[in-house]
Design a protein around this motif. Structure first.
Motif, mmCIF file in Angstrom:
data_model
loop_
_atom_site.group_PDB
_atom_site.id
_atom_site.type_symbol
_atom_site.label_atom_id
_atom_site.label_comp_id
_atom_site.label_asym_id
_atom_site.label_seq_id
_atom_site.Cartn_x
_atom_site.Cartn_y
_atom_site.Cartn_z
ATOM 1 N N GLU A 180 -1.996 4.081 0.747
ATOM 2 C CA GLU A 180 -1.270 4.942 1.685
ATOM 3 C C GLU A 180 -0.521 4.158 2.754
ATOM 4 O OE1 GLU A 180 -4.030 7.811 3.274
ATOM 5 O OE2 GLU A 180 -4.135 8.914 1.385
ATOM 6 N N HIS A 181 -0.914 2.911 2.991
ATOM 7 C CA HIS A 181 -0.317 2.145 4.092
ATOM 8 C C HIS A 181 0.168 0.784 3.633
ATOM 9 C CE1 HIS A 181 -1.846 5.226 6.724
ATOM 10 N NE2 HIS A 181 -3.062 5.055 6.212
ATOM 11 N N GLN A 182 1.215 0.317 4.317
ATOM 12 C CA GLN A 182 1.808 -0.980 3.986
ATOM 13 C C GLN A 182 0.777 -2.109 4.097
ATOM 14 O OE1 GLN A 182 4.975 -1.512 2.818
ATOM 15 N NE2 GLN A 182 4.278 -3.632 2.529
ATOM 16 N N GLU A 183 -0.117 -2.021 5.103
ATOM 17 C CA GLU A 183 -1.100 -3.097 5.290
ATOM 18 C C GLU A 183 -2.027 -3.199 4.083
ATOM 19 O OE1 GLU A 183 -0.715 -0.514 7.528
ATOM 20 O OE2 GLU A 183 0.696 -1.653 8.752
ATOM 21 N N GLN A 184 -2.326 -2.039 3.484
ATOM 22 C CA GLN A 184 -3.171 -2.047 2.280
ATOM 23 C C GLN A 184 -2.424 -2.731 1.138
ATOM 24 O OE1 GLN A 184 -3.695 2.180 1.949
ATOM 25 N NE2 GLN A 184 -5.404 2.242 3.399
ATOM 26 N N LEU A 185 -1.142 -2.381 1.012
ATOM 27 C CA LEU A 185 -0.323 -2.958 -0.049
ATOM 28 C C LEU A 185 -0.235 -4.484 0.115
ATOM 29 C CD1 LEU A 185 1.379 -1.813 -2.422
ATOM 30 C CD2 LEU A 185 3.370 -2.037 -0.947
ATOM 31 N N ASP A 186 -0.092 -4.930 1.368
ATOM 32 C CA ASP A 186 0.021 -6.370 1.623
ATOM 33 C C ASP A 186 -1.249 -7.109 1.197
ATOM 34 O OD1 ASP A 186 2.506 -5.871 2.646
ATOM 35 O OD2 ASP A 186 1.877 -5.933 4.758
ATOM 36 N N LEU A 187 -2.402 -6.524 1.528
ATOM 37 C CA LEU A 187 -3.656 -7.167 1.127
ATOM 38 C C LEU A 187 -3.799 -7.206 -0.398
ATOM 39 C CD1 LEU A 187 -6.655 -6.021 3.378
ATOM 40 C CD2 LEU A 187 -5.788 -8.338 2.992
ATOM 41 N N LEU A 188 -3.460 -6.090 -1.038
ATOM 42 C CA LEU A 188 -3.563 -6.025 -2.502
ATOM 43 C C LEU A 188 -2.627 -7.048 -3.147
ATOM 44 C CD1 LEU A 188 -3.727 -2.140 -2.793
ATOM 45 C CD2 LEU A 188 -5.566 -3.719 -3.440
#
Ligand code: G
Ligand code: MN
Length: 253
Positions: free
Chosen positions: A218-226
């Motif tokens: 749902e969030h860009q920060e999650q995408l960055d970590l993934l």
């Protein structure tokens, strides 16, 4: 089947054809290219409102209606995907299948019938087996999975890590992929333990040579970590909500 109200709702839904599928896009994380879509069941209310079909699917989970419901959803999804594939785009189709299908319900002949009836390329089908229930009769399940794989179908574990026997499933079943549940993804930026769990699951999947989709992004920060953990595929509201068939067909062009 325990809840008579839910059961009646299920019978009505199957009868009156007020069920529909929506499609949620799945993307390759590194390139943002479209990888495929997960077919999700929805119910159209009399008011026209469309909502999640969880009351119906939960009611079906215990009774024989499950097989009717699964067949209905697979038939529809395969027909839709066969049409996409005839037009050219290389789009994977993720469909959900209850673990109960492997213990009863003759999933193999039903599935064989369904795929041959619509002309879908079976190499583009990812069957997601829900992890929430323990897969009894591992030998029978293994045989069915082997036959499905011979047909060209890929087998995925859905909501990996939320079930009672995730590692046993990985040990016994030659699965092709795992889905990291949205409940883990939701907390990877805020909860140290969750971050460790999700990162470890991704590493585990990679070392086993599996494909991995992280759900519920749902969030860009999650995408960055993934991305940092080199998760291959992502699905979630940040990138695309579940959408009606016509919208998904516009997306694939
Ligand atoms: O576990 P399974 O993949 O079958 O469930 C997917 C469900 O999660 C769908 O009903 C879908 O609508 C919902 N969903 C999809 N993406 C997101 C998301 O980013 N956030 C939340 N909260 N739910 C999502
Ligand atoms: Mn799923």
């Amino acid at each position: 089947m325990t809840d008579p109200v839910a059961r009646a709702a299920l019978a009505r839904a199957l009868d009156e054809k007020d069920l529909l599928l929506v499609y949620q896009p799945i993307f390759k994380l590194a390139t943002r290219e479209l990888y495929g879509a997960e077919a999700l069941l929805r119910q159209r209310r009399q008011s026209g409102e469309i909502r999640e079909a969880s009351v119906i699917t939960e009611a079906a989970e215990e009774g024989p209606e499950l097989f009717v419901l699964d067949s209905w959803a697979m038939k529809r999804a395969y027909a839709d995907a066969a049409r996409w594939h005839r037009r050219g785009p290389d789009v994977r189709l993720n469909v959900n299948l209850s673990a109960r299908e492997f213990q009863e319900g003759n999933v193999l002949p039903r599935l064989t019938d369904l795929v041959s009836g619509c002309g879908i390329d079976t190499k583009k089908i990812n069957l997601e087996i829900t992890e929430t229930s323990y897969i009894d009769e591992p030998e029978q399940t293994m045989d069915i999975i082997a036959e499905l794989k011979k047909l060209g179908i890929s087998i995925w574990l859905d909501d990996f890590g939320t079930g009672h026997s995730s590692m046993t499933h990985l040990q016994h079943f030659p699965v092709d992929g795992m889905k990291i549940p949205g409940t883990f993804v939701a907390a990877i930026t805020t909860d140290e333990r969750c971050r460790t769990i999700a990162r470890s699951l991704i590493n585990l999947g990679r070392e086993l040579g599996l494909e991995i989709i992280a759900e519920g992004v749902e969030h860009q920060e999650q995408l960055d970590l993934l991305a940092e953990w080199e998760c291959q595929y992502v699905q979630g509201f940040l990138l695309g909500k579940p959408m009606p068939l016509a919208d998904f067909e516009r997306l694939i062009g």
